[in-house]
Each structure stands twice: as structure tokens, then as C-alpha cells.
Design an enzyme around this catalytic site. Structure first.
Site, mmCIF file in Angstrom:
data_model
loop_
_atom_site.group_PDB
_atom_site.id
_atom_site.type_symbol
_atom_site.label_atom_id
_atom_site.label_comp_id
_atom_site.label_asym_id
_atom_site.label_seq_id
_atom_site.Cartn_x
_atom_site.Cartn_y
_atom_site.Cartn_z
ATOM 1 N N LYS A 237 0.867 -1.182 0.000
ATOM 2 C CA LYS A 237 0.000 0.000 0.000
ATOM 3 C C LYS A 237 0.907 1.237 0.000
ATOM 4 O O LYS A 237 1.494 1.606 1.008
ATOM 5 C CB LYS A 237 -0.910 -0.010 1.237
ATOM 6 C CG LYS A 237 -1.915 1.135 1.236
ATOM 7 C CD LYS A 237 -1.480 2.205 2.201
ATOM 8 C CE LYS A 237 -2.425 3.369 2.275
ATOM 9 N NZ LYS A 237 -2.118 4.439 1.328
ATOM 10 N N GLU B 283 9.394 1.550 10.897
ATOM 11 C CA GLU B 283 10.453 2.568 10.712
ATOM 12 C C GLU B 283 9.735 3.908 10.797
ATOM 13 O O GLU B 283 8.952 4.252 9.916
ATOM 14 C CB GLU B 283 11.120 2.333 9.360
ATOM 15 C CG GLU B 283 12.531 2.876 9.300
ATOM 16 C CD GLU B 283 12.553 4.344 8.985
ATOM 17 O OE1 GLU B 283 12.647 5.143 9.945
ATOM 18 O OE2 GLU B 283 12.461 4.711 7.811
ATOM 19 N N CYS C 145 13.083 11.081 7.477
ATOM 20 C CA CYS C 145 13.098 10.610 8.864
ATOM 21 C C CYS C 145 14.477 10.810 9.477
ATOM 22 O O CYS C 145 14.613 10.984 10.670
ATOM 23 C CB CYS C 145 12.663 9.159 8.941
ATOM 24 S SG CYS C 145 13.561 8.095 7.832
ATOM 25 N N GLU D 170 9.171 16.045 15.893
ATOM 26 C CA GLU D 170 9.604 15.959 14.494
ATOM 27 C C GLU D 170 8.844 17.005 13.681
ATOM 28 O O GLU D 170 7.610 17.060 13.746
ATOM 29 C CB GLU D 170 9.302 14.553 13.956
ATOM 30 C CG GLU D 170 9.827 14.339 12.559
ATOM 31 C CD GLU D 170 9.560 12.929 12.042
ATOM 32 O OE1 GLU D 170 8.424 12.451 12.180
ATOM 33 O OE2 GLU D 170 10.499 12.328 11.482
HETATM 34 P P1 NDP Z 1 1.457 8.653 7.775
HETATM 35 O O1 NDP Z 1 2.091 7.869 8.823
HETATM 36 O O2 NDP Z 1 0.094 9.146 7.959
HETATM 37 O O3 NDP Z 1 1.466 7.813 6.382
HETATM 38 C C1 NDP Z 1 2.350 6.748 6.078
HETATM 39 C C2 NDP Z 1 1.570 5.641 5.383
HETATM 40 O O4 NDP Z 1 0.568 5.146 6.276
HETATM 41 C C3 NDP Z 1 0.840 6.097 4.124
HETATM 42 O O5 NDP Z 1 0.809 5.051 3.183
HETATM 43 C C4 NDP Z 1 -0.540 6.360 4.660
HETATM 44 O O6 NDP Z 1 -1.550 6.305 3.691
HETATM 45 C C5 NDP Z 1 -0.704 5.235 5.649
HETATM 46 N N1 NDP Z 1 -1.732 5.493 6.640
HETATM 47 C C6 NDP Z 1 -2.154 6.677 7.118
HETATM 48 N N2 NDP Z 1 -3.151 6.491 8.023
HETATM 49 C C7 NDP Z 1 -3.353 5.168 8.100
HETATM 50 C C8 NDP Z 1 -4.260 4.347 8.831
HETATM 51 N N3 NDP Z 1 -5.141 4.869 9.682
HETATM 52 N N4 NDP Z 1 -4.207 3.024 8.644
HETATM 53 C C9 NDP Z 1 -3.311 2.496 7.798
HETATM 54 N N5 NDP Z 1 -2.450 3.196 7.056
HETATM 55 C C10 NDP Z 1 -2.450 4.529 7.220
HETATM 56 O O7 NDP Z 1 2.371 9.836 7.427
HETATM 57 P P2 NDP Z 1 1.927 11.141 6.635
HETATM 58 O O8 NDP Z 1 2.105 10.826 5.228
HETATM 59 O O9 NDP Z 1 0.586 11.664 7.014
HETATM 60 O O10 NDP Z 1 2.964 12.164 7.233
HETATM 61 C C11 NDP Z 1 2.722 12.701 8.523
HETATM 62 C C12 NDP Z 1 3.975 12.754 9.323
HETATM 63 O O11 NDP Z 1 4.576 11.469 9.398
HETATM 64 C C13 NDP Z 1 5.068 13.603 8.730
HETATM 65 O O12 NDP Z 1 4.906 14.934 9.060
HETATM 66 C C14 NDP Z 1 6.269 13.014 9.374
HETATM 67 O O13 NDP Z 1 6.441 13.521 10.659
HETATM 68 C C15 NDP Z 1 5.963 11.555 9.456
HETATM 69 N N6 NDP Z 1 6.538 10.741 8.370
HETATM 70 C C16 NDP Z 1 7.624 9.996 8.640
HETATM 71 C C17 NDP Z 1 8.202 9.242 7.656
HETATM 72 C C18 NDP Z 1 9.417 8.427 7.884
HETATM 73 O O14 NDP Z 1 10.146 8.138 6.953
HETATM 74 N N7 NDP Z 1 9.679 7.995 9.108
HETATM 75 C C19 NDP Z 1 7.672 9.235 6.285
HETATM 76 C C20 NDP Z 1 6.495 10.050 6.111
HETATM 77 C C21 NDP Z 1 5.961 10.755 7.128
HETATM 78 P P3 NDP Z 1 -2.153 7.660 3.064
HETATM 79 O O15 NDP Z 1 -1.091 8.210 2.201
HETATM 80 O O16 NDP Z 1 -3.292 7.213 2.303
HETATM 81 O O17 NDP Z 1 -2.463 8.556 4.216
#
Ligand code: NDP
Length: 516
Positions: free
Chosen positions: A201, A276, A310, A407
């Protein structure tokens, strides 16, 4: 650091670069890939992704329903139970993974452009990311042939112990938007090398390269059902991957909030999890460091990928004796960073991924300034079309402020002074996170003391953000669970099975053997 009033005389941020030609290609029309077939969603709905830099529609995808997700899980389950994938020889799986690496190589241009347009990152960086994935697939191919169990010939004359490594089963992979193809390539080839089958996904913001990768897998000969991609929203598409009983392991990269929620759901039904998550990574700067190398690495560390990383070096702990000199030097260097249109050949910092993310970052900057920190550079959205944010530097930050601990995931550097090595380590460890850290000093004792003392999965010494497939990656504390990459990367997707082989006549429990 200084007694000047907060936020006085902030110098001008870099001027925004504009590309001479606007993107002209048609929107990429992605489909889902389930059981070896390209499909629309069962209710025919699609969603669009707009470029955060240019505003046009870059791509469209089916919006999966629960029934689509169920079909993908069923396909992966059948492909695992019936094979042939889990039973293939390592060399055969390795050949297919190498063919995938070649397929990515043949598509670097197309994948990089879509990655750049969907994420907002500079095209040159997208190209580096996509090209880097080739090596991850090749490395995993090597592990497909060399990962093995163990044997114990040390258990006595009458016993031989064999430990098999078998694929764990069906794996759900959920990936974020910041490095879409790279993060998928830190997971998928290793799960495949182990013999697992998968449901992927991608983030709804950046699904193109994941879908294109399925074209590559199909061409490379990955059998139907072994990898399935479902596109759409987190709660509909991602959550079932944590909850469904047919899934044996969940591997997630993204926010700590969503990761811990999904990890809770997954462990409730006793899945293995790999998470992660976020970071608030300290770079710790001592007066005896190589000054120019350090200033360059600090600016690179926080503005690479617009800080949407990250591993972003978003927190600098600097010795108080050089704090003001340091702040002035990074402001001066940051003012020269080329920011703007991701398609401009000189661009180093592109657009922020979404309006939501941009307002989150701005909210964090305001909170920091309201708490008494000093804005030294940036802090505003550019007055231009597109989601551009000025490179931002905030000094006079104290460890208890929100901007020192949370963060921010944007191009925002916070500077915190310290007085001695132990205090630097204590401040570094005083957050919920523990993903990575760096130490800058020419004294090996200082470097090793800090490297051993900080809570972090990776510590860079006199460098920042280098990475190799050979080296494990992951975090302490709220930065995650488990490690990716390294020679154990495939093992993470396996279960061990112990076989105990008795040799020769077995003694009765207590009855004497009948005399012949
Ligand atoms: P999320 O954690 O929301 O998204 C990461 C993945 O999880 C996406 O594929 C997202 O899908 C999915 N997801 C979101 N909500 C759910 C749920 N309820 N159940 C299952 N899957 C879910 O990160 P965001 O993209 O919203 O970013 C928000 C914050 O996360 C950033 O500001 C940052 O702080 C952090 N982040 C950290 C990352 C890292 O590498 N450690 C990478 C990205 C973000 P969908 O796109 O459809 O929401």
C-alpha cells in the site's frame, strides 16, 4: 547566544528558482495489480494526485475498496500456500530480483520524473533515489542465495540440530510519500528474497513509482499473486493489512502516530511487526571539528529532501563557545541553497509535499518563536505558485521547547547550545526518538564517547546521511521496531524452525530395554 530581541533582522531567504519549461506530459494513469492482473477498484472510483510544485494532475489511481484489499490478501495468501515462490531455489529468486534491478535501470528517467512531480523533490535527487534502488534489488538478490539457517554438531554423539529459515508468509507493506520507491525497495526485495508474498500500500500522494514497479516485476517473471498493489486511503487500504488474520507480518514506514496505532492492531492478532518511524536527529558539534565540512553537512542534513526525511539532521547541538559563530555560518550557507522548481537543473530544495504538511511546519515554527526561540532565517511560505517554504533556522532553542523535541519534517533547523560532552549526550537523548545522530570532532575520544552514548540506530562520525545496503538501518525508542538492510534484512522476513535429529539407538525414559 545574543541579547538581541527575538526575530529581529532576519536576513533574506534564497530567491526562488523557476524552471524555464513547464511539465507537459499526460497524467500517468495507474491501476492496481492484484493476482497478476491490472485492475480498477470494484466500485470504479479513482483519485488524482496534483503536483505540489506546479498544481497540475500528475497521476490518477483507483481508490481501492475493502473488497479490493480482500482480493489482494487472498491472492497473496494463495500464492504463498500454493507456491511456487516460497519453494523456488534461492538462485531462481535471485535471477528474478536481478531482472527487476535491470527493469528499474531501464526506467530511471520515467520513474524519476514522476517521483519528482508527485513528491515535489528536485528531479536530480529523484534520479539519485531511483538509481540507488537498483543497488538495493541487487544486494537483496545476493542475500537470496546466501541467507541460510544453522546446524549444531555440538549436541552430543546422538543428536544433530538443524535450524531452518523459512519465509514468514504473507507480508503487508505500507510506505510513505517522502522516498516512495526507495523505502519500498528497503522492504520488498528482501521479503521476496526470503520467499514471502506481499501486499503493498503506497502513500496516496505518491503511488506512481510503486505501480510502475509492478510493470517491472511482471516483466521480470514474478508469478501472479506474489506481489499485489492496492492504491487508496490509509484507513481503508492500510488498516486491514494490520488486522487481517491471513497476514503474518506488517512492515510500515511513516509517522510514529500511525505506526504505533497499526503496530498495536497488528500485535493484537500476533503478527510480527517492523516499524520505521520518525526522528529528531541530533548533530553534535564540538569546537575542534573540521569547520567547513561540518557547516556543509549541517545544511545538507536539514535541507536534503526539504527536510522531509526521517533521518533529517533537524537538531544541532553546538558547544556554547562556538554557538554564535556556528549560527551565522549556517545562515550564510543556507541563504545560498538553491530552492524552487524541482525541474530546474540547479534545484536542491523543491516543494513541500502537501498543503497540510506545509501548514504543520509553519505551525511548528510559530510555536518555537512564541516559546522564545530566535528566528534566524526563513520561517515563511514563498509568495509564489506552488508549496514552497523558505529554508528556516531557529537558534536559542532550549531542550524543553516543542521545536527541540517534536519531528517537524520540513526545512527547519533548530540550534541548541551545550556546555560539555555529557550534557550534549543527555540533551541528545532527551526526546522520544532515537533514529540517527552525528558527532563532529577531531578527537577520537569525543567521537567514540558520543557515538556510544547516544540512543540512535545509526551514528555518523564526521559525516552525515551516508547509507549502504550492507549496514542495518532503524531506530531506538519511538523511532521504530526492527532493522532494515544489512545482511540480516532477509532474516527479518523469516521464521526459524528447529529440527532435532536423533542418531542411533534412543534410550528409554526409565524402563530397561528388553533383553533380546
Ligand atoms: P502517515 O504515517 O500518515 O502515512 C504513512 C503511510 O501510512 C501512508 O501510506 C498512509 O496512507 C498510511 N496510513 C495513514 N493512516 C493510516 C491508517 N489509519 N491506517 C493504515 N495506514 C495509514 O504519514 P503522513 O504521510 O501523514 O505524514 C505525517 C507525518 O509522518 C510527517 O509529518 C512526518 O512527521 C511523518 N513521516 C515519517 C516518515 C518516515 O520516513 N519515518 C515518512 C512520512 C511521514 P495515506 O497516504 O493514504 O495517508
Amino acid at each position: 547566544m545574543t541579547n538581541e530581541p527575538a526575530n529581529s533582522a532576519v536576513p533574506a531567504a534564497p530567491t526562488l528558482l523557476t524552471a524555464t519549461t513547464a511539465p507537459t506530459q499526460d497524467a500517468y494513469r495507474g491501476r492496481m495489480y492484484i493476482n497478476g492482473a491490472w485492475t480498477e477498484s470494484q466500485d470504479g472510483t479513482r483519485f488524482e494526485r496534483h503536483s505540489p510544485a506546479h498544481g497540475h494532475v500528475v497521476s490518477t489511481f483507483p481508490e481501492a475498496t475493502g473488497a479490493d484489499v480482500e482480493a489482494a490478501i487472498k491472492a497473496a495468501d494463495a500464492a504463498f500456500r500454493q507456491g511456487p515462490w516460497p519453494k523456488l531455489k534461492g538462485v531462481e529468486r535471485a535471477r528474478i530480483l536481478l531482472a527487476v534491478a535491470d527493469g528499474i535501470k531501464a526506467r530511471v528517467d520515467k520513474m524519476s520524473l514522476l517521483e519528482s512531480l508527485e513528491t515535489g523533490k528536485p528531479l536530480s535527487q529523484a534520479r539519485g533515489e531511483v538509481s540507488g534502488c537498483i543497488d538495493l534489488w541487487q544486494y537483496a538478490a545476493g542475500l537470496a542465495r546466501t541467507t541460510s539457517g544453522d546446524a549444531y554438531d555440538s549436541l552430543g554423539d546422538d543428536m544433530l540440530g538443524i535450524v531452518l529459515r523459512q519465509p514468514i508468509g504473507v507480508v503487508g507493506l505500507i510506505t510513505p510519500w517522502n522516498f516512495p520507491l526507495w523505502i519500498l525497495s528497503q522492504k520488498l526485495p528482501f521479503a521476496l528474497a526470503a520467499g514471502c508474498t506481499c501486499i503493498v500500500k503506497p502513500s496516496e500522494l505518491t503511488s506512481s513509482t510503486t505501480v510502475m514497479l509492478m510493470e517491472v516485476l511482471e516483466e521480470a517473471g514474478v508469478p501472479a499473486g506474489v506481489v499485489n498493489v492496492v492504491t487508496g486511503k490509509g484507513p481503508t487500504v492500510g488498516q486491514p493489512l494490520a488486522e487481517h488474520p491471513a497476514i503474518d507480518m506488517l512492515s510500515f514506514t511513516g509517522s510514529t502516530r500511525v505506526g504505533s496505532m497499526l503496530g498495536g492492531l497488528a500485535t493484537k492478532n500476533l503478527k510480527k511487526i517492523a516499524l520505521e518511524l520518525g526522528g529528531k536527529n541530533p548533530q553534535i558539534v564540538f569546537p575542534d571539528c573540521d569547520w567547513d565540512a561540518m557547516v556543509d553537512a549541517v545544511v545538507f542534513g536539514v535541507y536534503f529532501n526539504a527536510g522531509e526525511c526521517c533521518n533529517s539532521g533537524s537538531r544541532v547541538l553546538v558547544h556554547e563557545s562556538i554557538a554564535e559563530r556556528f549560527a551565522q555560518a549556517v545562515v550564510e550557507r543556507a541563504r545560498q541553497v538553491p530552492v524552487g522548481d524541482p525541474l530546474h537543473p540547479d534545484c536542491k530544495v523543491g516543494a513541500i509535499v502537501s498543503e497540510n504538511q506545509l501548514s504543520e511546519i509553519l505551525g511548528n515554527i510559530s510555536k518555537g518563536v512564541d516559546a522564545g526561540a530566535r528566528l534566524r532565517l526563513g520561517g515563511k511560505r514563498y509568495d509564489a505558485k506552488g508549496l514552497y517554504l523558505e529554508p528556516t533556522i531557529i537558534s536559542d532553542v532550549t531542550p524543553n521547547m516543542g521545536i527541540a523535541r517534536d519531528e517537524i519534517f520540513g526545512p527547519v533547523l533548530v540550534i541548541i547550545p551545550f556546555s560539555d560532552t555529557q550534557q550534549a549526550i543527555d540533551i541528545a537523548n532527551d526526546t522520544a526518538y532515537g533514529l540517527s545522530a552525528a558527532v563532529w570532532s577531531s578527537d577520537i575520544n569525543t567521537c567514540l564517547t558520543v557515538a556510544r552514548g547516544v540512543d540512535a540506530g545509526t551514528v555518523w562520525v564526521n559525516t552525515f546521511l551516508d547509507g549502504y545496503p550492507e549496514l542495518p538501518f532503524g531506530g531506538f525508542k519511538s523511532s521504530g521496531v526492527g532493522r532494515e538492510l544489512g545482511k540480516q534484512a532477509v532474516e527479518d522476513y523469516t521464521e526459524t524452525k528447529t529440527i532435532q535429529l536423533h542418531i542411533g539407538e534412543r534410550k528409554n525414559w526409565w524402563l530397561p530395554r528388553p533383553v533380546a
